[in-house]
Design an enzyme around this catalytic site. Structure first.
Site, short mmCIF file in Angstrom:
data_model
loop_
_atom_site.label_atom_id
_atom_site.label_comp_id
_atom_site.label_asym_id
_atom_site.label_seq_id
_atom_site.Cartn_x
_atom_site.Cartn_y
_atom_site.Cartn_z
N LYS A 148 3.84 8.91 9.10
CA LYS A 148 3.56 8.29 10.40
C LYS A 148 4.47 8.78 11.53
O LYS A 148 4.21 9.84 12.10
CB LYS A 148 3.54 6.77 10.25
CG LYS A 148 2.40 6.36 9.30
CD LYS A 148 2.02 4.91 9.26
CE LYS A 148 0.73 4.77 8.46
NZ LYS A 148 0.77 3.86 7.35
N ASP A 155 9.20 2.80 0.11
CA ASP A 155 8.12 3.42 0.87
C ASP A 155 8.31 3.00 2.33
O ASP A 155 7.95 1.89 2.72
CB ASP A 155 6.76 2.96 0.34
CG ASP A 155 5.61 3.55 1.14
OD1 ASP A 155 5.88 4.23 2.15
OD2 ASP A 155 4.44 3.33 0.76
N TYR A 177 0.86 -1.19 0.00
CA TYR A 177 0.00 0.00 0.00
C TYR A 177 0.89 1.23 0.00
O TYR A 177 1.80 1.35 0.82
CB TYR A 177 -0.90 0.01 1.24
CG TYR A 177 -1.79 1.23 1.36
CD1 TYR A 177 -2.81 1.47 0.43
CD2 TYR A 177 -1.64 2.12 2.41
CE1 TYR A 177 -3.64 2.58 0.56
CE2 TYR A 177 -2.47 3.23 2.54
CZ TYR A 177 -3.47 3.45 1.61
OH TYR A 177 -4.30 4.55 1.74
#
Ligand SMILES: *Cc1c(COP(=O)(O)O)cnc(C)c1O
Length: 442
Positions: free
Chosen positions: A268, A240, A145
């Site tokens: 995050k 990522d 994702y």
């Protein structure tokens, strides 16, 4: 089972005004049945719902809360920063400090651009890679994702898997056709893609340790292979690390595995719980961004002073040396936070494996540092196809059993769990005992 009266009332109200009652689909309990609880407050490794139930939290706001919730240092700096103004739209000193910190910690990042979410970071990194290479195709992997931008929302992990849409409606086929989706950990598939698209592939984007379809690890040599083949073909390698950055090591997965990608996406943890994202890497590539170069990227709230203050405090706290007596060399590897996370992770792994064995329930417990996933399958899990073999009914039962015991796991079999530095050995012990109990009743 504890009362959920207030949560249920709030959810009914939410359904009237918010599609599905939530602002991010993974928060509903569709995969496990039942309704989500509403958080009243959270502190350390604990979260309390509006009905007063207490949970040990292994979702940790889906990764950011690596220091636990409401860390006093983060709260203090956010309060102080808010008093000076919540947004300027003018360069501010904290942006420079944050950028310097990131460049110092993440080995491959020479320059970095701050934005507001992981989605923005990945979307912008892809645009930058395309602009730099003047190529259109990108390669991503099944189950990874990278946020919900059009060209990346193809076979994209938990949210999509849980709801049975491997791809999203609303993404024109003309966009998706530039995205080549391959199975993870399969070198031959990557070789074939490069052979079939000579000088067409701008970049490979990959979660170095995929954590959005549960958690599986790269096979030995696989990340090295991705580094080599991109280099040989004039394509960029994009890690990522929105989830793994500052979690698997001070410098992320790339430090842990010793790989130097061209670009890295972050998010995050660098926001300390506030909305943030970042992407960075080789200076020659980053300098293709506006206002220096031709690739446009922008953001009204980018480099927001509250997010910067929170993120800087989080990174400084994570990298606080163990003691002043330690030599500089051992300082980074042996600082308190990461060795603590590793130890707690190992305790959970051993405990969970023993519990599953004792209960004769087939569980594949994958772990990397403080990230973990329990798949209800006997075989090893190296990619999405393996992950999909996890028994959903068994997970459902496990999830609700743990919730009733006051332990909150992500409400989907395809999510990673997270441990924070606020978790204690006693918390892990209680979790393992609860798991042993629940699994025995399977
Ligand atoms: C969470 C996540 C994103 C998206 O970040 P948002 O801040 O939710 O937009 C992208 N990539 C990975 C690997 C993630 O885990």
């Amino acid at each position: 089972m504890s009362s959920q009266t207030r949560s249920n009332a709030l959810f009914a109200e939410a359904l009237k005004y918010i599609p599905g009652g939530v602002n991010s689909p993974v928060r509903v309990f569709r995969a496990v049945g039942g309704q989500p609880f509403f958080a009243q407050r959270a502190e350390g490794a604990r979260v309390w719902d509006v009905d007063g139930n207490e949970y040990i939290d292994y979702v940790c706001t889906w990764g950011p809360a690596i220091l636990g919730h409401a860390h006093p240092k983060i709260i203090a700096v956010v309060k102080a920063a808010a008093g000076r103004g919540t947004s300027f739209g003018i360069p501010n000193p904290l942006e420079v400090k944050m950028a310097r910190l990131i460049c110092g910690l993440v080995p491959s990042i020479q320059k970095v651009r701050l934005c507001n979410s992981g989605t923005e970071a990945c979307m912008s990194a892809i645009r930058l890679a395309r602009g730099f290479t003047r190529r259109d195709q990108i390669v991503k992997f099944d189950g990874c994702y990278h946020g919900h931008a059009d060209s990346l929302l193809v076979k994209a992990g938990s949210g999509a898997l849980t709801f049975g849409h491997p791809d999203s409606a609303g993404v024109p086929a003309d966009f998706a056709k530039h995205t080549i989706v391959l199975p993870f950990n399969d070198a031959d598939a990557v070789k074939a893609a490069f052979a079939a698209n000579k000088n067409g592939i701008a970049a490979i984007i990959v979660e170095p340790v995929p954590g959005n379809a549960g958690l599986y690890l790269p096979k030995p040599g696989y990340l090295e292979f991705l580094r080599e083949i991109t280099k040989a073909n004039g394509a960029l390698l994009i890690f990522d690390e929105v989830m793994t950055g500052f979690r698997l090591a001070p410098g992320g997965a790339q430090e842990r595995f010793g790989i130097s990608p061209d670009l890295t996406c972050l998010g995050k943890i660098i926001g300390g719980g506030l909305p943030v994202g970042a992407f960075g890497g080789r200076a020659d590539v980053m300098d293709c961004l506006a206002p220096v170069g031709p690739v446009y990227q922008a953001g009204t709230l980018s480099g927001n002073p509250l997010a910067m203050a929170a993120g800087i405090a989080a990174l400084e706290e994570l990298n606080r040396p163990k003691s002043k007596l330690q030599g500089p060399k051992s300082k980074r590897a042996m600082n308190d936070a990461y060795s603590r996370l590793e130890k707690l992770g190992a305790q959970l792994e051993t405990g969970m494996r023993d519990a599953a064995k004792a209960a004769h329930v087939p569980v594949r417990f994958n772990r990397c540092g403080s990230m973990f996933c329990a798949y209800f399958t006997a075989g090893p899990v190296w990619n999405l196809a393996d992950a999909m073999k996890s028994d959903r009914d068994r997970f459902k039962q496990f999830f609700h059993g743990m919730l009733a015991a006051g332990i909150y796991l992500a409400p989907s079999p395809f999510e990673a769990g997270f441990i924070s530095t606020a978790h204690t050995a006693a918390d892990i012990g209680r979790t393992v005992r609860a798991a042993a109990d629940v699994l025995r009743r399977h």
